[in-house]
Every structure is written in structure tokens, then in C-alpha cells.
Write a protein that holds these residues in place. Structure first.
Motif, short mmCIF file in Angstrom:
data_model
loop_
_atom_site.label_atom_id
_atom_site.label_comp_id
_atom_site.label_asym_id
_atom_site.label_seq_id
_atom_site.Cartn_x
_atom_site.Cartn_y
_atom_site.Cartn_z
N TRP A 100 103.05 47.21 34.96
CA TRP A 100 104.64 46.94 34.66
C TRP A 100 105.37 46.12 35.76
CZ3 TRP A 100 108.96 49.52 35.62
CH2 TRP A 100 110.37 49.19 34.97
N MET A 101 105.54 46.85 37.12
CA MET A 101 106.07 46.23 37.91
C MET A 101 105.38 45.37 38.85
SD MET A 101 107.05 50.14 40.25
CE MET A 101 108.89 50.71 39.80
N SER A 102 104.09 45.09 39.14
CA SER A 102 103.73 43.72 39.51
C SER A 102 103.66 42.94 38.80
CB SER A 102 101.91 44.17 39.79
OG SER A 102 102.32 45.27 40.62
N SER A 103 103.54 42.66 37.02
CA SER A 103 103.40 41.79 36.35
C SER A 103 104.74 41.38 35.49
CB SER A 103 101.79 41.59 36.00
OG SER A 103 101.75 43.17 35.40
N GLY A 104 104.72 42.80 35.07
CA GLY A 104 105.84 42.90 33.69
C GLY A 104 105.20 43.19 32.77
N ASN A 105 104.00 43.81 32.56
CA ASN A 105 102.94 44.50 31.79
C ASN A 105 103.66 45.13 30.74
OD1 ASN A 105 101.18 43.67 29.68
ND2 ASN A 105 99.45 44.79 30.64
N ALA A 106 103.67 45.31 29.80
CA ALA A 106 104.25 46.29 29.30
C ALA A 106 103.68 47.37 27.73
CB ALA A 106 106.22 46.47 29.04
N PRO A 107 102.26 47.36 27.80
CA PRO A 107 101.93 47.60 26.53
C PRO A 107 101.92 48.86 25.72
CG PRO A 107 100.14 48.38 28.59
CD PRO A 107 100.81 47.66 28.97
N ASP A 108 101.81 48.35 24.33
CA ASP A 108 102.84 49.58 23.42
C ASP A 108 102.24 50.77 23.64
OD1 ASP A 108 104.41 47.58 22.39
OD2 ASP A 108 103.21 46.99 20.49
N VAL A 109 100.95 50.93 24.64
CA VAL A 109 100.40 52.15 24.43
C VAL A 109 101.22 53.10 25.33
CG1 VAL A 109 98.34 51.32 25.88
CG2 VAL A 109 98.22 53.24 24.47
N TRP A 110 101.56 52.55 26.92
CA TRP A 110 102.03 52.34 27.86
C TRP A 110 103.37 53.00 27.22
CZ3 TRP A 110 105.92 50.26 31.08
CH2 TRP A 110 106.40 50.61 32.20
N LEU A 111 104.36 51.97 26.17
CA LEU A 111 105.69 51.84 26.26
C LEU A 111 106.07 53.50 25.14
CD1 LEU A 111 106.82 48.90 25.62
CD2 LEU A 111 107.08 50.48 27.69
N CYS A 112 104.63 54.17 24.31
CA CYS A 112 104.71 54.97 24.02
C CYS A 112 104.39 56.52 24.16
CB CYS A 112 103.50 54.56 22.22
SG CYS A 112 104.60 53.00 21.16
#
Length: 244
Positions: free
Chosen positions: A75-87
Motif C-alpha cells: 500500500w505504501m509503495s503503490s497505493g494498492n489497498a485490496p478489500d481483503v486487507w482493509l477488512c
């Protein structure tokens, strides 16, 4: 005498880490080995990382990368924030970084990038977040994600007949590679245990700090351990990774 202390999954619980450090009387002479999952859960993920960065300047620290740390690094590197992580605790981590400057975020990202996938000490003790599936050890692992995700190593140890000795042909070969193995990732709460748990030659130090359990720290030589209060008592207005 210098101690080697191993610390289980923290999941954003800075209050628990400070409490258990005090109870274990941690000093600058101790070598500290962290088994990963520093973030995702309670509200102080960013403060945990800052605390660890400052701690590593004062004493010898080894930081193992967990699956939640890998998510946060991505997330810090690319801004990728998948729902499985957020949840699964990622939302609290993102919120904890809301007021950080770009410069401070870069410092924290550098810290994540420097984490180890595993560590083997002078006594052939392996420290790894989750496990490995290769019969030849983690250095021969085909899928690097197993360092952060594998549960088969622990499941094998839990399912073993206690009567099987290391001299038996039935003793799992991949366990024989190391004198002892220290892991996190799979809370001991899953088998109804609230303290560090030993199966075969594996010690599981994840005592469920992300959920209703405590944070644990153990002396790898003596097996003496200390625990924080259960995290819900330290963060009474929060749910951690406990979701409705």
C-alpha cells in the motif's frame, strides 16, 4: 547476561508492547526478535512502526516480515489497498497514517523494505512469521509468500503424535532442519490456549493480540514469558480485528 527475546504479533497495539516490555524488564542489552504483523488491528499501527524505528537505534533488533506487513508495504509503495486487507485490519492502518508527511511515510516504507523473511541464529533456531513447505527449508521455498502465510508447518506439529521422537522415521523431516522454530501468524487461541504454545520443536508466540488475547514476549533460552493485558482491555473503545 544478554537475553534473546522473541515477540509475537502486535497488530497496532503499542500500549501492549510498552506494557509487556516493562513486565519483562527489557533493557538495551537484550536482543529482540520480532515475528512480524506489527500493523493492522488496533489504532496505533503507525506509532508502533515509529517506536520500532527508534528502538532499533538503541539496541539489536531483528524484524521479521508478516503478511500484514507485506500488505502495508504494498500500500505504501503503490497505493494498492485490496478489500481483503482493509477488512482485516488495513483500514485502521490507513487511518493511523492520515496525518503523516510524505517524508515520514518514506522513512516508514524504508523500514518495511528492510524486514527479513526469516532469521536463523547461532544455535540453529529459526524465526519466521508463518512457516515454509519445502522439505529443504525456507531458503529453498518456491513461493516466498509461504514465509508470511503458510500454516502447514504449525498444523503438522499440532497433529503429531507426542510419542514420535526425533529419532523416528515418522518425525517430519522439515522440522529436523532446525533445533527450534519460533513462529507467529496462527493465534494459539485457535486451539483454546492463551499463552505461548509448544508443539514438537515449534514455539508459537502469537497469543491473539489482534483479537481477544494478549501480546507475548519469551526468553528463547529459558522459555520464561511475559504477557500484556488482553488487548480489548487496553483499547476498550475499539474492536481490533474483531468484526461483527
Amino acid at each position: 547476561m544478554k537475553r534473546i527475546l522473541v515477540i509475537g504479533d502486535i497488530h497496532g497495539g503499542l500500549r501492549a508492547l510498552e506494557q509487556v516490555f516493562a513486565r519483562a524488564n527489557v533493557t538495551n542489552d537484550d536482543r529482540l526478535i520480532f515475528l512480524g504483523d506489527y500493523v493492522d488491528g488496533w489504532s496505533e499501527s503507525s506509532k508502533i512502526i515509529q517506536f520500532l524505528i527508534e528502538l532499533s537505534v538503541k539496541q539489536e533488533c531483528i524484524f521479521i516480515r508478516g503478511n500484514h506487513d507485506a500488505w502495508t508495504e504494498d500500500w505504501m509503495s503503490s497505493g494498492n489497498a485490496p478489500d481483503v486487507w482493509l477488512c482485516n485490519g488495513g483500514k485502521s492502518t490507513v487511518e493511523s497514517y492520515s496525518d503523516y508527511s510524505l517524508e515520514d511515510l518514506k522513512k516508514h516504507l524504508a523500514f518495511f523494505k528492510e524486514m527479513k523473511n526469516y532469521y536463523v541464529d547461532e544455535e540453529n533456531r529459526l524465526f519466521i512469521h508463518a512457516g515454509y513447505s519445502s522439505m529443504h527449508g525456507p531458503e529453498k521455498e518456491v513461493y516466498s509468500s509461504n514465509y508470511h502465510w503458510d500454516r502447514t508447518l504449525w498444523e503438522t506439529a499440532v497433529a503429531m503424535d507426542k510419542k514420535i521422537s526425533k529419532n523416528s522415521e515418522l518425525y517430519p523431516k522439515r522440522l529436523l532442519l532446525y533445533h527450534e522454530i519460533f513462529i507467529g501468524h496462527t493465534p494459539t487461541l485457535h486451539v483454546g490456549i492463551k499463552i505461548p504454545l509448544n508443539k514438537a520443536n515449534i514455539w508459537n508466540i502469537d497469543t491473539g493480540a489482534a483479537f481477544t488475547g494478549a501480546l507475548s514476549i519469551m526468553d528463547v533460552e529459558t522459555k520464561e514469558f511475559w504477557q500484556s493485558d488482553p488487548l480489548p482491555f487496553l483499547y476498550p473503545m475499539e474492536k481490533g480485528r474483531n468484526v461483527d
